[in-house]
Design a protein around this motif. Structure first.
Motif, PDB file in Angstrom:
ATOM      1  N   CYS A 109       0.845  -1.187   0.000  1.00  0.00           N
ATOM      2  CA  CYS A 109       0.000   0.000   0.000  1.00  0.00           C
ATOM      3  C   CYS A 109       0.887   1.246   0.000  1.00  0.00           C
ATOM      4  O   CYS A 109       2.064   1.179   0.353  1.00  0.00           O
ATOM      5  CB  CYS A 109      -0.898   0.046   1.241  1.00  0.00           C
ATOM      6  SG  CYS A 109      -1.889  -1.433   1.495  1.00  0.00           S
ATOM      7  N   GLU A 110       0.303   2.360  -0.365  1.00  0.00           N
ATOM      8  CA  GLU A 110       0.993   3.639  -0.247  1.00  0.00           C
ATOM      9  C   GLU A 110       0.656   4.211   1.124  1.00  0.00           C
ATOM     10  O   GLU A 110      -0.481   4.607   1.372  1.00  0.00           O
ATOM     11  CB  GLU A 110       0.538   4.601  -1.340  1.00  0.00           C
ATOM     12  CG  GLU A 110       1.258   5.941  -1.320  1.00  0.00           C
ATOM     13  CD  GLU A 110       2.753   5.837  -1.588  1.00  0.00           C
ATOM     14  OE1 GLU A 110       3.516   6.660  -1.018  1.00  0.00           O
ATOM     15  OE2 GLU A 110       3.156   4.944  -2.354  1.00  0.00           O
ATOM     16  N   PRO A 111       1.604   4.248   2.062  1.00  0.00           N
ATOM     17  CA  PRO A 111       1.253   4.627   3.438  1.00  0.00           C
ATOM     18  C   PRO A 111       1.009   6.121   3.604  1.00  0.00           C
ATOM     19  O   PRO A 111       1.648   6.946   2.954  1.00  0.00           O
ATOM     20  CB  PRO A 111       2.495   4.206   4.236  1.00  0.00           C
ATOM     21  CG  PRO A 111       3.616   4.242   3.245  1.00  0.00           C
ATOM     22  CD  PRO A 111       3.024   3.874   1.920  1.00  0.00           C
ATOM     23  N   LYS A 162       5.416  10.192  10.934  1.00  0.00           N
ATOM     24  CA  LYS A 162       6.128   8.917  10.806  1.00  0.00           C
ATOM     25  C   LYS A 162       7.544   9.221  10.354  1.00  0.00           C
ATOM     26  O   LYS A 162       7.785   9.475   9.176  1.00  0.00           O
ATOM     27  CB  LYS A 162       5.431   8.008   9.800  1.00  0.00           C
ATOM     28  CG  LYS A 162       4.172   7.356  10.328  1.00  0.00           C
ATOM     29  CD  LYS A 162       3.541   6.435   9.301  1.00  0.00           C
ATOM     30  CE  LYS A 162       4.443   5.276   8.977  1.00  0.00           C
ATOM     31  NZ  LYS A 162       3.777   4.292   8.091  1.00  0.00           N
ATOM     32  N   ALA A 163       8.470   9.205  11.308  1.00  0.00           N
ATOM     33  CA  ALA A 163       9.857   9.537  10.994  1.00  0.00           C
ATOM     34  C   ALA A 163      10.580   8.319  10.440  1.00  0.00           C
ATOM     35  O   ALA A 163      10.494   7.222  10.999  1.00  0.00           O
ATOM     36  CB  ALA A 163      10.561  10.042  12.247  1.00  0.00           C
ATOM     37  N   ALA A 164      11.288   8.505   9.315  1.00  0.00           N
ATOM     38  CA  ALA A 164      12.097   7.414   8.767  1.00  0.00           C
ATOM     39  C   ALA A 164      13.221   7.066   9.729  1.00  0.00           C
ATOM     40  O   ALA A 164      13.603   5.908   9.884  1.00  0.00           O
ATOM     41  CB  ALA A 164      12.658   7.815   7.409  1.00  0.00           C
ATOM     42  N   GLU A 165      13.757   8.090  10.396  1.00  0.00           N
ATOM     43  CA  GLU A 165      14.785   7.888  11.411  1.00  0.00           C
ATOM     44  C   GLU A 165      14.494   8.825  12.577  1.00  0.00           C
ATOM     45  O   GLU A 165      13.892   9.888  12.406  1.00  0.00           O
ATOM     46  CB  GLU A 165      16.174   8.193  10.847  1.00  0.00           C
ATOM     47  CG  GLU A 165      16.622   7.239   9.741  1.00  0.00           C
ATOM     48  CD  GLU A 165      18.010   7.551   9.243  1.00  0.00           C
ATOM     49  OE1 GLU A 165      18.629   8.486   9.780  1.00  0.00           O
ATOM     50  OE2 GLU A 165      18.472   6.857   8.322  1.00  0.00           O
ATOM     51  N   LYS A 216      -2.092   2.804  18.591  1.00  0.00           N
ATOM     52  CA  LYS A 216      -1.861   3.567  17.356  1.00  0.00           C
ATOM     53  C   LYS A 216      -2.180   2.683  16.157  1.00  0.00           C
ATOM     54  O   LYS A 216      -2.044   1.452  16.211  1.00  0.00           O
ATOM     55  CB  LYS A 216      -0.425   4.079  17.270  1.00  0.00           C
ATOM     56  CG  LYS A 216       0.643   3.015  17.065  1.00  0.00           C
ATOM     57  CD  LYS A 216       2.016   3.639  16.983  1.00  0.00           C
ATOM     58  CE  LYS A 216       3.121   2.598  16.807  1.00  0.00           C
ATOM     59  NZ  LYS A 216       3.089   1.930  15.488  1.00  0.00           N
ATOM     60  N   TYR A 217      -2.610   3.339  15.086  1.00  0.00           N
ATOM     61  CA  TYR A 217      -2.931   2.643  13.851  1.00  0.00           C
ATOM     62  C   TYR A 217      -2.192   3.304  12.698  1.00  0.00           C
ATOM     63  O   TYR A 217      -1.959   4.516  12.702  1.00  0.00           O
ATOM     64  CB  TYR A 217      -4.436   2.682  13.568  1.00  0.00           C
ATOM     65  CG  TYR A 217      -5.291   2.135  14.685  1.00  0.00           C
ATOM     66  CD1 TYR A 217      -5.273   0.774  15.007  1.00  0.00           C
ATOM     67  CD2 TYR A 217      -6.114   2.969  15.429  1.00  0.00           C
ATOM     68  CE1 TYR A 217      -6.057   0.265  16.036  1.00  0.00           C
ATOM     69  CE2 TYR A 217      -6.900   2.472  16.458  1.00  0.00           C
ATOM     70  CZ  TYR A 217      -6.874   1.132  16.761  1.00  0.00           C
ATOM     71  OH  TYR A 217      -7.637   0.629  17.784  1.00  0.00           O
ATOM     72  N   GLU A 218      -1.841   2.491  11.709  1.00  0.00           N
ATOM     73  CA  GLU A 218      -1.230   3.007  10.490  1.00  0.00           C
ATOM     74  C   GLU A 218      -2.107   2.616   9.310  1.00  0.00           C
ATOM     75  O   GLU A 218      -2.615   1.489   9.241  1.00  0.00           O
ATOM     76  CB  GLU A 218       0.189   2.459  10.320  1.00  0.00           C
ATOM     77  CG  GLU A 218       1.121   2.895  11.452  1.00  0.00           C
ATOM     78  CD  GLU A 218       2.571   2.523  11.178  1.00  0.00           C
ATOM     79  OE1 GLU A 218       2.983   2.601  10.006  1.00  0.00           O
ATOM     80  OE2 GLU A 218       3.271   2.161  12.144  1.00  0.00           O
ATOM     81  N   PHE A 219      -2.264   3.553   8.401  1.00  0.00           N
ATOM     82  CA  PHE A 219      -3.140   3.345   7.252  1.00  0.00           C
ATOM     83  C   PHE A 219      -2.386   3.657   5.961  1.00  0.00           C
ATOM     84  O   PHE A 219      -1.396   4.393   5.946  1.00  0.00           O
ATOM     85  CB  PHE A 219      -4.368   4.263   7.331  1.00  0.00           C
ATOM     86  CG  PHE A 219      -5.228   4.057   8.542  1.00  0.00           C
ATOM     87  CD1 PHE A 219      -6.263   3.135   8.524  1.00  0.00           C
ATOM     88  CD2 PHE A 219      -5.019   4.805   9.699  1.00  0.00           C
ATOM     89  CE1 PHE A 219      -7.075   2.957   9.638  1.00  0.00           C
ATOM     90  CE2 PHE A 219      -5.825   4.632  10.816  1.00  0.00           C
ATOM     91  CZ  PHE A 219      -6.850   3.707  10.788  1.00  0.00           C
ATOM     92  N   GLY A 220      -2.879   3.094   4.878  1.00  0.00           N
ATOM     93  CA  GLY A 220      -2.354   3.411   3.561  1.00  0.00           C
ATOM     94  C   GLY A 220      -3.480   3.374   2.553  1.00  0.00           C
ATOM     95  O   GLY A 220      -4.658   3.231   2.910  1.00  0.00           O
ATOM     96  N   ILE A 226      -8.762   3.211   1.371  1.00  0.00           N
ATOM     97  CA  ILE A 226      -7.970   3.265   2.599  1.00  0.00           C
ATOM     98  C   ILE A 226      -7.869   1.862   3.189  1.00  0.00           C
ATOM     99  O   ILE A 226      -8.871   1.154   3.317  1.00  0.00           O
ATOM    100  CB  ILE A 226      -8.593   4.239   3.610  1.00  0.00           C
ATOM    101  CG1 ILE A 226      -8.513   5.672   3.064  1.00  0.00           C
ATOM    102  CG2 ILE A 226      -7.875   4.149   4.966  1.00  0.00           C
ATOM    103  CD1 ILE A 226      -9.169   6.718   3.962  1.00  0.00           C
ATOM    104  N   ILE A 227      -6.637   1.485   3.533  1.00  0.00           N
ATOM    105  CA  ILE A 227      -6.336   0.141   4.028  1.00  0.00           C
ATOM    106  C   ILE A 227      -5.658   0.256   5.391  1.00  0.00           C
ATOM    107  O   ILE A 227      -4.782   1.095   5.595  1.00  0.00           O
ATOM    108  CB  ILE A 227      -5.384  -0.593   3.049  1.00  0.00           C
ATOM    109  CG1 ILE A 227      -5.996  -0.691   1.649  1.00  0.00           C
ATOM    110  CG2 ILE A 227      -4.994  -1.956   3.587  1.00  0.00           C
ATOM    111  CD1 ILE A 227      -7.153  -1.631   1.538  1.00  0.00           C
ATOM    112  N   LEU A 228      -6.042  -0.604   6.328  1.00  0.00           N
ATOM    113  CA  LEU A 228      -5.350  -0.701   7.614  1.00  0.00           C
ATOM    114  C   LEU A 228      -4.072  -1.502   7.419  1.00  0.00           C
ATOM    115  O   LEU A 228      -4.099  -2.609   6.865  1.00  0.00           O
ATOM    116  CB  LEU A 228      -6.243  -1.380   8.648  1.00  0.00           C
ATOM    117  CG  LEU A 228      -5.643  -1.627  10.030  1.00  0.00           C
ATOM    118  CD1 LEU A 228      -5.284  -0.311  10.725  1.00  0.00           C
ATOM    119  CD2 LEU A 228      -6.608  -2.430  10.897  1.00  0.00           C
ATOM    120  N   MET A 229      -2.953  -0.947   7.876  1.00  0.00           N
ATOM    121  CA  MET A 229      -1.651  -1.575   7.670  1.00  0.00           C
ATOM    122  C   MET A 229      -1.005  -1.993   8.990  1.00  0.00           C
ATOM    123  O   MET A 229      -1.465  -1.627  10.064  1.00  0.00           O
ATOM    124  CB  MET A 229      -0.700  -0.586   6.969  1.00  0.00           C
ATOM    125  CG  MET A 229      -1.122  -0.169   5.581  1.00  0.00           C
ATOM    126  SD  MET A 229      -0.168   1.237   4.985  1.00  0.00           S
ATOM    127  CE  MET A 229       1.506   0.761   5.445  1.00  0.00           C
TER     128      MET A 229
END
Length: 330
Positions: A109-111, A162-165, A216-220, A226-229
């Motif tokens: 998915c595209e987050p 959402k930090a990559a680092e 917490k939830y993450e979606f894409g 919209i998809i739950l990831m």
């Protein structure tokens, strides 16, 4: 903080060799990328699939700790898998199949570049901010006169970047929309899904004698939907209190009996570590590691109502790889 044992799991396995899986380095047919997160190793297969391996790495304050926790990856993967199935009627999710106790294959998915944090109680990060005098968190006004672990009048949503680092940062709904991170229409749908998922998780937890405190939830997005990831309602993404005795402990100002990763953060803070420059992680002795394994297993058994059955670990990496290949070669 002492990491006391809470069940007999570790003792029962004292004669077994418990080896943590800290990393994987697989090469699958059609593999186009490999990403190493704080906890998961993620393999991209073609344009459709992601293979997500939940390792035994553990992170806190956005820092991966030096030792792994045996069976933690299995606990996370299997709890997440069960909750993805239990919430699939609310919205579609990324899961295609749980192919191994430590691995799930799902849709790419595209987050969205935010994490949707929802809090039912004033604890953890929110309490630390409140105790420091703040009365607004991510643009949400907080009532005066609250005490630690008190229930909010209604759950509040406090998103983070959402930090990559490095560290994720608190951000408000207005900032997310103004910066074009998420459109207003999509963000309002994310909020609605977040509240519905939290309500379902709260209901399931209550049936097991637990309180889902925050998560917490993450979606894409995939094909415009919209998809739950990622994971859902695991001890890494969520905090649980025991319902029995909650009110009494709150009235006496005592710490709540909880099942979450917060006990790891408290242990680190007691040792002078909060992820800041120059700070060192306290020594992770075998006893500390075993105590953390014990807590993760306890949460698994409480939230699922099932006995934890450890996967064979004689050669866990080979087992994981074989199970993934079996699915991909279908």
């Amino acid at each position: 903080m002492e990491l006391e044992k809470t069940s007999n799991f570790v003792g029962a396995l004292s004669n077994c060799i418990m080896k943590a899986i800290l990393s994987t380095d697989f090469h699958f047919p059609g593999q186009v990328a490999r990403y190493t997160g704080k906890v998961r190793d993620v393999y991209s297969i073609g344009s459709d699939y992601l293979v997500m391996v939940a390792t035994d790495r553990i992170s806190a304050f956005d820092v991966v700790l030096p030792k792994g926790i045996p069976y933690k990856g299995q606990v996370l993967n299997q709890i997440a898998s069960k909750f993805l199935d239990a919430t699939a009627d609310i919205l579609p999710n990324w899961k295609v199949a749980e192919v191994d106790p430590m691995a799930t294959i799902g849709w790419r998915c595209e987050p969205f570049k935010v994490e949707m944090v929802i809090r039912g109680y004033l604890t953890g990060h929110a309490w630390r901010e409140y105790k420091a005098g703040k009365r607004s968190l991510c643009g949400v006004a907080l009532p005066e006169g609250m005490v630690e672990n008190q229930k909010f009048p209604e759950p509040i949503i406090t998103p983070t970047t959402k930090a990559a680092e490095g560290h994720d940062e608190d951000i408000s709904k207005e900032e997310i929309i103004a910066q074009g991170i998420v459109s207003r229409e999509d963000y309002e749908q994310l909020e609605a899904y977040t509240r519905a998922l939290f309500a379902r998780g709260t209901q399931i937890a209550a049936g097991k004698g637990l309180i889902l405190v925050d998560t917490k939830y993450e979606f894409g997005k995939r094909d415009g939907r919209i998809i739950l990831m990622d994971e859902i309602h695991t001890p890494d993404s969520s905090r649980y209190f025991y319902a029995e005795g909650y009110e009494e402990r709150l009235a006496r100002g005592e710490r709540q009996k909880q099942l979450s990763k917060e006990f790891v953060r408290e242990w680190l803070m007691a040792g002078g570590f909060q992820g800041q420059a120059g700070q060192q992680v306290p020594e992770m002795t075998d006893e500390v590691v075993a105590g953390i394994t014990d807590r993760y297993v306890e949460l698994y058994e409480h939230i699922t109502g099932e006995k934890f059955v450890p996967a064979p670990d004689a050669d866990a990496a080979a087992r994981i790889e074989a199970n993934i290949l079996k699915f991909l070669n279908k």
